[in-house]
Design a protein around this motif. Structure first.
Motif, PDB file in Angstrom:
ATOM      1  N   ILE A   1       4.853  33.369  -8.391  1.00 20.44           N
ATOM      2  CA  ILE A   1       3.687  32.855  -9.068  1.00 20.44           C
ATOM      3  C   ILE A   1       3.019  33.648  -9.940  1.00 20.44           C
ATOM      4  O   ILE A   1       2.710  34.800  -9.893  1.00 20.44           O
TER       5      ILE A   1
ATOM      6  N   THR B   1      -3.909  26.824  -3.039  1.00 18.78           N
ATOM      7  CA  THR B   1      -2.519  26.693  -2.275  1.00 18.78           C
ATOM      8  C   THR B   1      -1.487  27.133  -3.296  1.00 18.78           C
ATOM      9  O   THR B   1      -0.500  27.807  -2.890  1.00 18.78           O
ATOM     10  N   ARG B   2      -1.645  26.651  -4.591  1.00 17.51           N
ATOM     11  CA  ARG B   2      -0.626  27.118  -5.585  1.00 17.51           C
ATOM     12  C   ARG B   2      -0.542  28.671  -5.917  1.00 17.51           C
ATOM     13  O   ARG B   2       0.576  28.988  -5.853  1.00 17.51           O
TER      14      ARG B   2
ATOM     15  N   GLN C   1       1.116  30.162  -2.818  1.00 10.55           N
ATOM     16  CA  GLN C   1       2.533  29.889  -2.571  1.00 10.55           C
ATOM     17  C   GLN C   1       3.307  31.098  -2.067  1.00 10.55           C
ATOM     18  O   GLN C   1       4.225  31.006  -1.391  1.00 10.55           O
TER      19      GLN C   1
ATOM     20  N   TYR D   1       1.687  22.530  -1.688  1.00 12.21           N
ATOM     21  CA  TYR D   1       1.230  23.564  -2.645  1.00 12.21           C
ATOM     22  C   TYR D   1       0.545  23.079  -3.644  1.00 12.21           C
ATOM     23  O   TYR D   1      -0.433  23.935  -4.107  1.00 12.21           O
ATOM     24  N   ARG D   2       0.903  22.144  -4.208  1.00  6.75           N
ATOM     25  CA  ARG D   2       0.382  21.865  -5.583  1.00  6.75           C
ATOM     26  C   ARG D   2      -0.876  21.011  -5.592  1.00  6.75           C
ATOM     27  O   ARG D   2      -1.387  20.724  -6.337  1.00  6.75           O
TER      28      ARG D   2
ATOM     29  N   ARG E   1       1.661  29.206 -13.145  1.00  8.72           N
ATOM     30  CA  ARG E   1       3.230  28.840 -13.049  1.00  8.72           C
ATOM     31  C   ARG E   1       4.061  29.760 -11.987  1.00  8.72           C
ATOM     32  O   ARG E   1       3.868  30.618 -11.523  1.00  8.72           O
ATOM     33  N   GLU E   2       5.280  29.039 -12.070  1.00 12.18           N
ATOM     34  CA  GLU E   2       6.231  29.492 -11.059  1.00 12.18           C
ATOM     35  C   GLU E   2       7.565  30.045 -11.812  1.00 12.18           C
ATOM     36  O   GLU E   2       7.989  29.306 -12.555  1.00 12.18           O
TER      37      GLU E   2
ATOM     38  N   LYS F   1      -5.360  24.555  -6.466  1.00 13.75           N
ATOM     39  CA  LYS F   1      -4.932  25.749  -7.245  1.00 13.75           C
ATOM     40  C   LYS F   1      -4.989  26.811  -6.118  1.00 13.75           C
ATOM     41  O   LYS F   1      -4.197  27.659  -6.308  1.00 13.75           O
TER      42      LYS F   1
END
Ligand SMILES: Nc1ncnc2c1ncn2[C@@H]1O[C@H](COP(=O)(O)OP(=O)(O)OP(=O)(O)O)[C@@H](O)[C@H]1O
Length: 762
Positions: A300, A421-422, A425, A415-416, A293-294, A419
């Protein structure tokens, strides 16, 4: 003999040859074009239509992925190292294919080579780099070339890459084997460099940012078998970046957080892997796939990820070593212990100021050992290994896209799309000081991977991060909320809110101040930045949800959008309460007006007011509940008369109604327990209960009959949200307490009081 006549033979042959030359050349060219056109189509189009990742296809081709080979502006320079280029390419059939492929005039503009040279020995920066103001914190890039390992160097094996100085290297140019390509980075570490060189030169300098409340990341990138795990983890004899960084960080925090210093420091660690697009907690493998989550500041977070407090290196090893064994590794043709997942070690440094203004800071360090990109022709991957490889290559492909999007300043950075790159982020284009260590191998068979890794590293050099200090104030605003987690949430909820690891952390040095509780409740948003009234309501709601056994994430840890919805609900509830209050006032005014008009009624009213339970009878918000309740003596008198009827309040289910009780029916009179005690005692009992409901803590409330822990929490939560109870019957309005329960509660407590048991805390 015709055949023996050399002249004839040669002549025919010659004629034939001459006449056939154009045809042969034509068919040769045509077959080459067809061959590459087919490869191109398969690689570019097929994956799109049949749903396979394009990267998979490219990894099977004898040339690098288009994603890996954009022309970045490195220009071929004069042949600095003829041995390097010549030794490598002259016998390479692959090179022939490459040169044809890349020099084909029909290639899309993407592959068109650039002609503007920038000067020998210098890499030209990508387009967006030019004219940009100096970046606040560019991603720093170091390249590490590993030595030949375990006799992989054959007799004639020359490295395909070699270092020039501490920042640059050269590699044979696939476009022209008479040339080499030069790359320049922030640092280059050759075959002979030690683990300490890499650590001290590139990693150690960024650790200090953690104590400033900023984030930092170290990423090891490169093809499979190039030495990423060796760089990050190393071996007991040659410890890598992770143990060295932890050792230093713990030492640093001990010094900085010592008694008498302005800040108290604590360190926690989490360890996870991204395996086949699943985020798995290596410290708690049974947790399953976790979500990323962000928060509103772009940080992050992974709710539910285990955090272990560490105060010494021994502590770290105690958690890290068994967890490392949980990481997924497997043997491939290129690496006996190949990482099949991206491993992320997260180290958090929390700081609390000991004196006013009691600031608190949080710095996060990500130490990431990426899985290596894999060419499945060479790894020989099949079945599960192939599937793992697909996931690895796809996520690395997305990583490339992210870097490109950042470099080109695109409005959407993907990013999304994976996983990995998320999670990265805030390390790439985000808030961290980042260092990318690109690991490369010297063997010729790794040439294409090496070029890809170098290109990726060069592109990453241009990514700009904007680190900021993660600082907030410790919250004295929480004091009025009487935030006592243990008391309000009860043991199970309190444990959930604290997390298991905290039991280990609680140290006398860091008492649980209100602010620390707030921090636990709000990893997403620093509470000090919120409106205190709103915060108070949120906390109440959070506790209420917790006390109702809500299994979800605590409110303050929910994502922004969900939290906004909940806050809206609270707002609506507030409005509703306001509306009801207005209505109540209106009705009161109406009643007063009626009384003024009809003095008899007023008389009645004032008489009623003087009687016990009067409040109950005049609650204007519930006018239907109006009833005449008589003093006990009067009732007894009336009961003596056979025809007399009295009215008492009786409830059926949740609705109260007036029932006429015939005094001749003794069994019903028994239900009228209120009639069995004196009005004074009744009024006294009610008042005492009401006081307790309004002022007692959850523990105090539990001293009441029929009130257990859960109900006590419900009552406290309701009170926090709605204010004090105006009458005992308001208990019915508490979610989870029925009318029947309220009635039996009232009866048990008042009768208990009458019997001298008393209620309330002793
Ligand atoms: N600098 C180095 N010096 C000596 N040996 C090295 C060095 N770098 C790597 N090695 C050795 O090379 C082999 C492969 O390295 P490692 O497992 O670290 O590669 P990797 O990039 O992590 O691979 P994968 O992506 O498949 O996990 C190991 O046996 C390791 O010990």
């Amino acid at each position: 003999m015709l055949g023996s006549d050399p002249t004839h033979s040669s002549g025919v042959s010659s004629i034939t040859s001459t006449s056939k030359i154009p045809t042969l050349v034509y068919s040769c060219v045509l077959s080459c074009v067809t061959l590459f056109a087919t490869l191109w189509t398969v690689a570019r189009q097929a994956p799109l239509s049949i749903g396979f990742p394009r990267q998979e296809y490219w990894s099977g081709l004898p040339c690098p992925s288009p994603g890996d080979l954009p022309n970045l502006g490195f220009e071929a320079v004069s042949l600095t190292s003829p041995t390097l280029a010549g030794g490598f390419f002259t016998t390479s059939a692959t090179w022939e294919a490459h040169s044809y492929f890349y020099l084909s005039p029909k290639l899309p503009p993407y592959f068109t080579p650039k002609n503007d040279l920038l000067g020998a020995g210098r890499c030209r920066l990508s387009k967006v780099g030019a004219g940009r103001r100096p970046p606040p914190a560019r991603v720093r890039v170091a390249v590490r070339l590993r030595p030949f390992v375990d006799g992989t160097a054959g007799e004639n094996d020359t490295p395909c890459v070699r270092g020039l100085d501490s920042c640059s290297l050269e590699i044979a140019n696939w476009r022209n084997h008479q040339e080499t390509l030069k790359y320049q980075f922030d640092a280059f570490y050759g075959e002979r460099s030690s683990q300490q060189d890499i650590y001290a030169g590139s990693v150690q300098p960024i650790l200090r940012h953690l104590l400033e409340g900023q984030n930092a990341s170290v990423l090891a990138y490169g093809p499979t078998g190039a030495g990423k795990t060796h760089t990050m983890l190393g071996s007991p004899e040659q410890p890598g970046v992770i143990p060295r960084a932890l050792m230093d960080l713990l030492q640093l925090t001990r010094e900085e957080g010592a008694e008498g210093r302005p800040w108290a420091l604590s360190v926690t660690m989490s360890y996870l892997e991204i395996y086949q697009e699943k985020v798995l907690d290596l410290l708690e493998p049974s947790s399953g796939d976790l979500v990323i989550r962000e928060d509103c500041r772009g940080n992050i977070l992974i709710p539910g990820l285990t955090q272990k407090p560490i105060t010494s290196f021994a502590d770290f090893e105690r958690h890290f070593l068994p967890a490392s064994r949980n990481r997924t590794v497997g043997a491939t043709r290129l690496n006996q212990r190949s990482s099949r997942s991206h491993a992320v070690l997260l180290v958090k440094v929390d700081q609390r100021e000991r004196l006013a203004p009691f600031r608190q800071r949080e710095g996060k360090l990500y130490l990431i050992d990426l899985a290596g990109s894999e060419d499945n022709r060479r790894t020989g991957n099949k079945g599960l290994r192939l599937k793992e490889s697909g996931a690895i290559n796809t996520s690395l492909f997305v990583l490339g896209k992210v870097v490109d999007a950042l470099n080109q300043g695109l409005p959407r950075v993907p990013y999304r799309d994976s996983k990995l790159t998320r999670l990265l982020q805030d390390s790439l284009g985000g808030s961290a000081h980042s260092i990318l260590i690109a690991n490369i191998a010297p063997e010729r068979r790794f040439y294409l991977d090496t070029v890809s890794a170098l290109n990726f590293a060069a592109r990453s050099k241009e990514v700009i991060n904007r680190p900021f200090t993660n600082e907030s104030l410790q919250l004295p605003v929480l004091a009025p909320v009487k935030l006592s987690q243990k008391e309000l949430l009860g043991p199970s909820e309190a444990k959930r809110a604290r997390g298991p690891e905290e039991e280990e952390t609680e140290s006398p040095e860091l008492p649980i101040a209100p602010a620390s509780a707030s921090q636990k409740l709000s990893p997403l948003q620093k509470l000090s930045s919120m409106d205190p009234a709103m915060l108070e309501r949120l906390l109440s709601l959070d506790r209420l949800l917790g006390s109702q056994g809500s299994q979800g994430t605590p409110l303050l840890s929910t994502p922004k959008r969900e939290r906004m919805v909940l806050m809206k609900t609270v707002e609506e509830k507030d409005l509703e309460i306001e509306r009801l209050k207005m209505k109540q006032k209106e009705l009161e005014a109406k009643v007063l007006a009626q009384e003024a008009a009809d003095p008899k009624e007023k008389e009645n009213y004032s008489t009623t007011m003087l009687r016990p339970l009067a409040r109950r009878t005049v609650t204007v918000a519930k006018p239907l509940k109006k009833a005449v309740v008589m003093p006990l003596q009067l009732i007894q008198e009336q009961a003596a008369s056979p025809n007399a009827k009295i009215h008492i309040l009786k409830k059926k289910g949740r609705k109260r109604k007036l029932e006429s009780l015939d005094a001749s029916q003794p069994e019903k009179a028994e239900d009228g327990w209120e009639l069995q005690i004196s009005p004074e005692l009744l009024a006294h009992g009610r008042q005492k209960i009401l006081d307790l409901l309004n002022e007692g803590s959850a523990r105090d409330l539990r001293s009441l009959q029929r009130i257990g822990q859960k109900k006590a929490q419900l009552i406290v939560g309701w009170r926090e949200l709605h204010g004090p109870f105006s009458q005992v019957e308001d208990l019915e309005r508490v979610e989870g307490i029925s009318g029947k329960q309220m009635e039996s509660f009232l009866k048990a407590n008042i009768l208990g009081l009458a019997a001298g048991q008393g209620c309330g805390p002793s």
